[in-house]
Design an enzyme around this catalytic site. Structure first.
Site, PDB file in Angstrom:
ATOM      1  N   PRO A 109       0.849  -1.202   0.000  1.00  0.00           N
ATOM      2  CG  PRO A 109      -0.451  -1.451   1.885  1.00  0.00           C
ATOM      3  CD  PRO A 109       0.852  -1.871   1.302  1.00  0.00           C
ATOM      4  CB  THR A 110       2.145   3.656  -1.741  1.00  0.00           C
ATOM      5  OG1 THR A 110       2.982   4.812  -1.574  1.00  0.00           O
ATOM      6  CG2 THR A 110       1.449   3.718  -3.085  1.00  0.00           C
TER       7      THR A 110
ATOM      8  NE  ARG B 173      -0.573   3.583   9.722  1.00  0.00           N
ATOM      9  CZ  ARG B 173       0.743   3.677   9.853  1.00  0.00           C
ATOM     10  NH1 ARG B 173       1.400   4.599   9.201  1.00  0.00           N
ATOM     11  NH2 ARG B 173       1.394   2.841  10.628  1.00  0.00           N
TER      12      ARG B 173
ATOM     13  NE  ARG C  77      -0.834  -4.214   4.576  1.00  0.00           N
ATOM     14  CZ  ARG C  77      -0.964  -3.230   5.456  1.00  0.00           C
ATOM     15  NH1 ARG C  77      -2.164  -2.950   5.960  1.00  0.00           N
ATOM     16  NH2 ARG C  77       0.077  -2.519   5.847  1.00  0.00           N
TER      17      ARG C  77
ATOM     18  CG  ASP D 212       3.800  -1.475   5.678  1.00  0.00           C
ATOM     19  OD1 ASP D 212       2.892  -1.993   5.007  1.00  0.00           O
ATOM     20  OD2 ASP D 212       3.737  -1.323   6.915  1.00  0.00           O
TER      21      ASP D 212
ATOM     22  CG  ASP E 230       7.099   2.940   6.144  1.00  0.00           C
ATOM     23  OD1 ASP E 230       6.780   1.747   5.967  1.00  0.00           O
ATOM     24  OD2 ASP E 230       6.572   3.672   7.003  1.00  0.00           O
TER      25      ASP E 230
ATOM     26  CD  GLU F 151      -0.377  -7.263  11.899  1.00  0.00           C
ATOM     27  OE1 GLU F 151       0.401  -6.325  11.685  1.00  0.00           O
ATOM     28  OE2 GLU F 151      -1.339  -7.161  12.710  1.00  0.00           O
TER      29      GLU F 151
ATOM     30  CG  HIS G  55       7.604  -1.305  11.541  1.00  0.00           C
ATOM     31  ND1 HIS G  55       7.274  -0.025  11.891  1.00  0.00           N
ATOM     32  CD2 HIS G  55       6.497  -1.834  10.959  1.00  0.00           C
ATOM     33  CE1 HIS G  55       6.019   0.213  11.566  1.00  0.00           C
ATOM     34  NE2 HIS G  55       5.524  -0.867  10.998  1.00  0.00           N
ATOM     35  CB  THR G  56      12.859   1.886   8.958  1.00  0.00           C
ATOM     36  OG1 THR G  56      12.605   1.283   7.677  1.00  0.00           O
ATOM     37  CG2 THR G  56      14.015   1.154   9.616  1.00  0.00           C
ATOM     38  NE  ARG G  57       5.538   4.179  11.517  1.00  0.00           N
ATOM     39  CZ  ARG G  57       5.376   3.566  12.675  1.00  0.00           C
ATOM     40  NH1 ARG G  57       6.213   3.819  13.672  1.00  0.00           N
ATOM     41  NH2 ARG G  57       4.393   2.712  12.868  1.00  0.00           N
TER      42      ARG G  57
END
Length: 349
Positions: A105-106, A179, A184, A208, A210, A295, A322-324
Protein backbone atom coordinates in the site's frame (compact mmCIF):
# COMPACT_ATOMS: atom_id res chain seq x y z
CA UNK A 1 42.26 -56.19 3.96
CA UNK A 2 42.68 -52.84 5.69
CA UNK A 3 44.32 -52.83 9.13
CA UNK A 4 41.84 -51.88 11.89
CA UNK A 5 42.69 -48.96 14.16
CA UNK A 6 42.73 -49.21 17.94
CA UNK A 7 39.19 -47.77 18.34
CA UNK A 8 37.79 -49.98 15.59
CA UNK A 9 39.32 -53.08 17.18
CA UNK A 10 37.87 -52.14 20.57
CA UNK A 11 34.37 -51.61 19.11
CA UNK A 12 34.60 -54.95 17.26
CA UNK A 13 35.71 -56.72 20.44
CA UNK A 14 32.82 -55.20 22.43
CA UNK A 15 30.26 -56.16 19.77
CA UNK A 16 31.57 -59.73 19.62
CA UNK A 17 31.64 -60.01 23.42
CA UNK A 18 28.09 -58.69 23.79
CA UNK A 19 26.83 -60.97 21.04
CA UNK A 20 28.49 -64.02 22.62
CA UNK A 21 27.17 -63.12 26.07
CA UNK A 22 23.66 -62.67 24.69
CA UNK A 23 23.88 -66.04 23.00
CA UNK A 24 24.93 -67.76 26.22
CA UNK A 25 22.18 -66.06 28.21
CA UNK A 26 19.62 -67.00 25.59
CA UNK A 27 20.72 -70.62 25.69
CA UNK A 28 20.46 -70.67 29.49
CA UNK A 29 16.92 -69.18 29.35
CA UNK A 30 17.90 -66.01 31.23
CA UNK A 31 16.71 -62.47 30.31
CA UNK A 32 19.41 -60.35 28.81
CA UNK A 33 18.97 -56.98 30.57
CA UNK A 34 22.56 -55.99 29.90
CA UNK A 35 22.14 -56.63 26.19
CA UNK A 36 18.92 -54.57 26.11
CA UNK A 37 20.76 -51.70 27.73
CA UNK A 38 23.45 -51.79 25.03
CA UNK A 39 20.76 -51.80 22.34
CA UNK A 40 19.07 -48.78 23.99
CA UNK A 41 22.36 -46.87 23.96
CA UNK A 42 23.00 -47.80 20.34
CA UNK A 43 19.45 -46.75 19.40
CA UNK A 44 19.83 -43.39 21.14
CA UNK A 45 23.10 -42.77 19.32
CA UNK A 46 21.48 -43.73 16.01
CA UNK A 47 18.56 -41.34 16.60
CA UNK A 48 20.97 -38.53 17.45
CA UNK A 49 23.00 -39.31 14.35
CA UNK A 50 19.87 -39.20 12.16
CA UNK A 51 18.84 -35.88 13.78
CA UNK A 52 22.28 -34.42 13.03
CA UNK A 53 22.00 -35.55 9.40
CA UNK A 54 18.58 -33.89 9.10
CA UNK A 55 19.99 -30.62 10.42
CA UNK A 56 22.86 -30.82 7.93
CA UNK A 57 20.44 -31.49 5.07
CA UNK A 58 18.27 -28.53 6.11
CA UNK A 59 21.32 -26.26 6.12
CA UNK A 60 22.40 -27.57 2.72
CA UNK A 61 18.93 -26.97 1.30
CA UNK A 62 19.05 -23.40 2.60
CA UNK A 63 22.54 -22.87 1.15
CA UNK A 64 21.38 -24.24 -2.20
CA UNK A 65 18.43 -21.83 -2.18
CA UNK A 66 20.74 -18.87 -1.55
CA UNK A 67 23.15 -20.01 -4.28
CA UNK A 68 20.23 -20.48 -6.65
CA UNK A 69 19.05 -16.92 -6.00
CA UNK A 70 22.56 -15.57 -6.60
CA UNK A 71 22.77 -17.51 -9.85
CA UNK A 72 19.49 -16.03 -10.98
CA UNK A 73 20.72 -12.51 -10.28
CA UNK A 74 23.78 -13.20 -12.43
CA UNK A 75 21.57 -14.58 -15.18
CA UNK A 76 19.42 -11.44 -14.97
CA UNK A 77 22.47 -9.27 -15.51
CA UNK A 78 23.47 -11.42 -18.49
CA UNK A 79 19.99 -11.07 -19.93
CA UNK A 80 20.36 -7.30 -19.91
CA UNK A 81 23.77 -7.50 -21.60
CA UNK A 82 22.97 -10.35 -24.02
CA UNK A 83 19.17 -10.35 -24.31
CA UNK A 84 18.98 -12.73 -27.26
CA UNK A 85 21.20 -15.48 -25.88
CA UNK A 86 19.99 -15.26 -22.28
CA UNK A 87 16.26 -15.20 -22.98
CA UNK A 88 15.82 -18.94 -23.49
CA UNK A 89 18.12 -19.77 -20.57
CA UNK A 90 16.23 -17.49 -18.20
CA UNK A 91 12.90 -18.92 -19.29
CA UNK A 92 14.00 -22.43 -18.37
CA UNK A 93 15.51 -21.40 -15.03
CA UNK A 94 12.71 -19.11 -13.83
CA UNK A 95 9.98 -21.58 -14.77
CA UNK A 96 10.93 -23.70 -11.77
CA UNK A 97 11.07 -20.87 -9.21
CA UNK A 98 8.00 -19.74 -7.23
CA UNK A 99 7.09 -16.09 -7.74
CA UNK A 100 7.01 -13.66 -4.82
CA UNK A 101 3.86 -11.52 -5.06
CA UNK A 102 4.56 -8.47 -2.95
CA UNK A 103 1.60 -6.29 -1.94
CA UNK A 104 2.50 -2.70 -1.01
CA UNK A 105 0.00 0.00 0.00
CA UNK A 106 1.14 3.58 -0.58
CA UNK A 107 -0.29 7.06 -0.16
CA UNK A 108 0.58 10.56 -1.33
CA UNK A 109 3.07 12.44 0.86
CA UNK A 110 6.28 14.39 0.36
CA UNK A 111 8.52 11.39 1.02
CA UNK A 112 6.50 8.94 -1.10
CA UNK A 113 8.79 8.91 -4.14
CA UNK A 114 11.87 8.65 -1.95
CA UNK A 115 10.36 5.66 -0.12
CA UNK A 116 9.36 3.93 -3.37
CA UNK A 117 12.80 4.55 -4.85
CA UNK A 118 14.55 2.94 -1.90
CA UNK A 119 12.38 -0.15 -1.82
CA UNK A 120 12.46 -0.61 -5.61
CA UNK A 121 16.26 -0.54 -5.58
CA UNK A 122 16.11 -3.49 -3.19
CA UNK A 123 13.54 -5.36 -5.28
CA UNK A 124 15.65 -5.06 -8.44
CA UNK A 125 17.98 -7.61 -6.85
CA UNK A 126 15.19 -10.13 -6.19
CA UNK A 127 14.49 -12.62 -9.01
CA UNK A 128 10.99 -13.71 -9.98
CA UNK A 129 9.11 -10.99 -8.08
CA UNK A 130 5.86 -9.25 -9.02
CA UNK A 131 5.15 -6.00 -7.19
CA UNK A 132 1.49 -5.09 -6.57
CA UNK A 133 1.35 -1.40 -5.63
CA UNK A 134 -2.00 -0.05 -4.44
CA UNK A 135 -2.53 3.67 -3.94
CA UNK A 136 -4.86 5.08 -1.31
CA UNK A 137 -6.48 7.50 -3.77
CA UNK A 138 -9.48 8.04 -6.04
CA UNK A 139 -7.32 7.43 -9.10
CA UNK A 140 -3.82 6.27 -9.95
CA UNK A 141 -1.52 9.26 -9.66
CA UNK A 142 0.94 10.27 -12.41
CA UNK A 143 3.81 10.18 -9.89
CA UNK A 144 3.38 6.51 -9.03
CA UNK A 145 2.40 5.58 -12.58
CA UNK A 146 5.55 7.11 -14.06
CA UNK A 147 7.71 5.78 -11.26
CA UNK A 148 6.60 2.18 -11.80
CA UNK A 149 6.93 2.47 -15.58
CA UNK A 150 10.62 3.31 -15.17
CA UNK A 151 11.32 0.99 -12.23
CA UNK A 152 12.48 -2.01 -14.28
CA UNK A 153 10.22 -4.26 -12.17
CA UNK A 154 7.30 -6.51 -13.00
CA UNK A 155 4.33 -4.74 -11.41
CA UNK A 156 0.58 -4.17 -11.15
CA UNK A 157 -0.70 -0.69 -10.29
CA UNK A 158 -4.06 -0.39 -8.50
CA UNK A 159 -5.94 2.15 -6.39
CA UNK A 160 -8.74 2.33 -3.83
CA UNK A 161 -9.62 5.24 -1.56
CA UNK A 162 -9.96 4.72 2.20
CA UNK A 163 -13.14 6.39 3.57
CA UNK A 164 -12.45 9.60 5.46
CA UNK A 165 -13.79 8.20 8.74
CA UNK A 166 -11.04 5.56 8.70
CA UNK A 167 -8.20 7.92 7.80
CA UNK A 168 -5.70 9.37 10.23
CA UNK A 169 -5.91 13.05 11.00
CA UNK A 170 -2.88 15.28 10.57
CA UNK A 171 -2.01 15.12 14.28
CA UNK A 172 -3.20 11.57 14.97
CA UNK A 173 -0.64 8.97 16.12
CA UNK A 174 0.12 6.22 13.59
CA UNK A 175 -1.50 3.51 15.69
CA UNK A 176 -4.91 5.21 16.12
CA UNK A 177 -6.54 3.80 12.98
CA UNK A 178 -5.76 0.88 10.65
CA UNK A 179 -3.83 1.78 7.52
CA UNK A 180 -3.60 0.02 4.18
CA UNK A 181 -6.52 -2.33 4.91
CA UNK A 182 -8.55 -1.74 1.75
CA UNK A 183 -5.39 -1.54 -0.31
CA UNK A 184 -4.11 -4.94 0.86
CA UNK A 185 -7.56 -6.46 0.31
CA UNK A 186 -7.60 -5.13 -3.24
CA UNK A 187 -4.19 -6.73 -3.79
CA UNK A 188 -5.60 -10.06 -2.56
CA UNK A 189 -8.59 -9.65 -4.89
CA UNK A 190 -6.26 -9.07 -7.85
CA UNK A 191 -4.40 -12.28 -7.05
CA UNK A 192 -7.64 -14.27 -6.92
CA UNK A 193 -8.99 -12.70 -10.11
CA UNK A 194 -5.75 -13.06 -12.09
CA UNK A 195 -4.10 -16.30 -10.93
CA UNK A 196 -5.01 -19.94 -10.41
CA UNK A 197 -3.52 -22.87 -8.49
CA UNK A 198 -2.94 -24.98 -11.60
CA UNK A 199 -0.51 -22.69 -13.41
CA UNK A 200 0.82 -20.32 -10.74
CA UNK A 201 3.18 -21.08 -7.85
CA UNK A 202 4.32 -18.49 -5.40
CA UNK A 203 4.19 -16.76 -2.06
CA UNK A 204 2.37 -13.60 -0.94
CA UNK A 205 4.13 -10.97 1.17
CA UNK A 206 2.78 -7.69 2.56
CA UNK A 207 5.57 -5.11 2.39
CA UNK A 208 5.10 -1.51 3.51
CA UNK A 209 6.88 1.08 1.39
CA UNK A 210 8.85 2.50 4.33
CA UNK A 211 10.34 -0.70 5.77
CA UNK A 212 13.93 -1.89 5.25
CA UNK A 213 14.55 -5.36 3.77
CA UNK A 214 17.58 -7.66 3.73
CA UNK A 215 17.80 -9.53 0.41
CA UNK A 216 18.13 -12.82 2.28
CA UNK A 217 14.55 -12.40 3.50
CA UNK A 218 13.21 -13.10 0.01
CA UNK A 219 15.30 -16.25 -0.28
CA UNK A 220 13.88 -17.40 3.06
CA UNK A 221 10.22 -16.91 2.16
CA UNK A 222 10.18 -18.16 -1.44
CA UNK A 223 9.51 -21.83 -0.68
CA UNK A 224 6.89 -21.29 2.04
CA UNK A 225 4.59 -24.32 2.34
CA UNK A 226 1.75 -22.64 4.24
CA UNK A 227 2.76 -19.62 6.35
CA UNK A 228 6.36 -18.76 7.19
CA UNK A 229 7.36 -16.38 10.00
CA UNK A 230 10.42 -14.48 11.25
CA UNK A 231 11.37 -11.61 13.60
CA UNK A 232 10.86 -7.93 12.75
CA UNK A 233 13.25 -5.31 14.07
CA UNK A 234 12.37 -1.98 15.70
CA UNK A 235 8.69 -2.69 16.34
CA UNK A 236 6.25 -2.95 19.22
CA UNK A 237 8.34 -0.73 21.48
CA UNK A 238 11.13 -3.33 21.45
CA UNK A 239 14.39 -3.91 19.62
CA UNK A 240 12.47 -6.63 17.82
CA UNK A 241 9.37 -8.81 18.07
CA UNK A 242 9.65 -12.50 17.26
CA UNK A 243 7.92 -15.85 17.34
CA UNK A 244 9.31 -18.09 20.06
CA UNK A 245 10.64 -21.35 18.62
CA UNK A 246 11.15 -24.68 20.41
CA UNK A 247 12.55 -27.68 18.53
CA UNK A 248 11.75 -26.06 15.20
CA UNK A 249 8.12 -25.22 16.11
CA UNK A 250 6.52 -21.88 16.97
CA UNK A 251 5.31 -22.16 20.57
CA UNK A 252 4.67 -18.54 21.55
CA UNK A 253 5.52 -14.89 21.00
CA UNK A 254 8.27 -12.59 22.17
CA UNK A 255 6.24 -9.38 22.29
CA UNK A 256 4.97 -6.94 24.90
CA UNK A 257 2.40 -4.71 23.20
CA UNK A 258 -1.19 -6.01 22.97
CA UNK A 259 -0.49 -9.56 24.12
CA UNK A 260 -4.08 -10.65 23.57
CA UNK A 261 -3.40 -10.87 19.85
CA UNK A 262 -3.62 -14.50 18.62
CA UNK A 263 -0.68 -13.86 16.26
CA UNK A 264 1.61 -11.30 17.89
CA UNK A 265 3.45 -10.29 14.72
CA UNK A 266 4.00 -7.27 12.53
CA UNK A 267 2.70 -7.27 8.96
CA UNK A 268 6.30 -7.61 7.73
CA UNK A 269 6.86 -10.78 9.74
CA UNK A 270 5.16 -13.46 7.65
CA UNK A 271 4.53 -14.75 4.12
CA UNK A 272 1.72 -16.97 2.81
CA UNK A 273 1.76 -19.63 0.13
CA UNK A 274 -0.21 -18.38 -2.89
CA UNK A 275 -2.29 -21.56 -3.03
CA UNK A 276 -3.57 -20.93 0.50
CA UNK A 277 -4.70 -17.43 -0.52
CA UNK A 278 -6.42 -18.64 -3.68
CA UNK A 279 -8.19 -21.53 -1.95
CA UNK A 280 -9.55 -19.32 0.86
CA UNK A 281 -11.41 -16.46 -0.88
CA UNK A 282 -12.83 -15.09 2.38
CA UNK A 283 -9.44 -14.60 4.00
CA UNK A 284 -8.83 -10.85 4.18
CA UNK A 285 -8.24 -7.86 6.45
CA UNK A 286 -11.01 -6.00 8.28
CA UNK A 287 -11.41 -2.25 8.77
CA UNK A 288 -13.39 -2.90 11.96
CA UNK A 289 -10.87 -5.26 13.55
CA UNK A 290 -9.43 -4.42 16.98
CA UNK A 291 -6.34 -2.23 16.98
CA UNK A 292 -3.29 -4.37 16.21
CA UNK A 293 -5.35 -7.39 15.14
CA UNK A 294 -5.15 -7.04 11.35
CA UNK A 295 -2.48 -9.73 11.05
CA UNK A 296 -4.44 -12.09 13.30
CA UNK A 297 -7.71 -11.53 11.42
CA UNK A 298 -6.08 -12.79 8.24
CA UNK A 299 -3.91 -15.57 9.65
CA UNK A 300 -6.46 -17.24 11.93
CA UNK A 301 -8.54 -18.08 8.86
CA UNK A 302 -5.57 -19.74 7.17
CA UNK A 303 -3.34 -21.51 9.70
CA UNK A 304 -2.88 -22.77 13.25
CA UNK A 305 0.12 -21.69 15.32
CA UNK A 306 1.74 -25.12 15.26
CA UNK A 307 1.67 -25.05 11.44
CA UNK A 308 3.79 -21.90 11.20
CA UNK A 309 7.21 -22.32 9.55
CA UNK A 310 9.97 -20.45 11.41
CA UNK A 311 12.57 -18.94 9.08
CA UNK A 312 15.67 -16.77 9.56
CA UNK A 313 17.61 -19.54 11.34
CA UNK A 314 14.74 -20.47 13.67
CA UNK A 315 13.84 -16.81 14.16
CA UNK A 316 17.30 -15.90 15.45
CA UNK A 317 18.15 -13.33 12.75
CA UNK A 318 16.63 -9.95 11.89
CA UNK A 319 16.11 -9.57 8.12
CA UNK A 320 13.46 -6.81 8.06
CA UNK A 321 13.10 -3.58 10.05
CA UNK A 322 9.98 -1.52 10.70
CA UNK A 323 11.60 1.78 9.83
CA UNK A 324 9.85 5.10 9.17
CA UNK A 325 11.10 8.12 7.29
CA UNK A 326 10.79 11.36 9.23
CA UNK A 327 8.09 13.63 7.76
CA UNK A 328 9.52 16.31 5.53
CA UNK A 329 9.89 19.72 7.21
CA UNK A 330 9.24 22.50 4.71
CA UNK A 331 9.06 25.43 7.11
CA UNK A 332 11.30 27.74 5.08
CA UNK A 333 9.44 27.64 1.77
CA UNK A 334 7.37 30.75 2.54
CA UNK A 335 10.44 32.52 3.91
CA UNK A 336 12.29 31.75 0.66
CA UNK A 337 9.48 33.39 -1.33
CA UNK A 338 9.85 36.55 0.72
CA UNK A 339 13.47 36.80 -0.39
CA UNK A 340 12.29 37.00 -3.99
CA UNK A 341 13.33 33.45 -4.86
CA UNK A 342 10.91 30.78 -6.03
CA UNK A 343 11.15 26.99 -6.18
CA UNK A 344 10.00 25.29 -9.37
CA UNK A 345 6.94 23.33 -8.21
CA UNK A 346 6.80 21.46 -11.51
CA UNK A 347 9.87 19.47 -10.44
CA UNK A 348 8.68 16.15 -9.11
CA UNK A 349 10.04 15.40 -5.64
Amino acid sequence: MAILGIRQRRRLTIVLAVTFAAYLLFRSGRQCHEYDTVLDVDTAEAVKHISDIKLQLTKREKDLGIREAKLLRIEKQLRRTYPGEAKSVMREIEADIPTIYMITPTHTRMVQKAELTRISNTLLHVPRLHWIVIEDSESRTPLVKNFLAHSGLSYTHLNVLTPKMYKLGEKDPNWLKPRGVLQRNLGLKWLRDSLNTETHRGVVYFADDDNTYDLRLFDEMRYTKKVSVWPVGLVGGLRYESPQVTNGKVTGWLAYWNQERPFQMDMAGFAINLKLILENPNAKFDLKAKRGHQESVLLKSLVEMDELEPKADNCSKILVWHTRTEPAKLKYEEALKRTGKQLNYDIEV
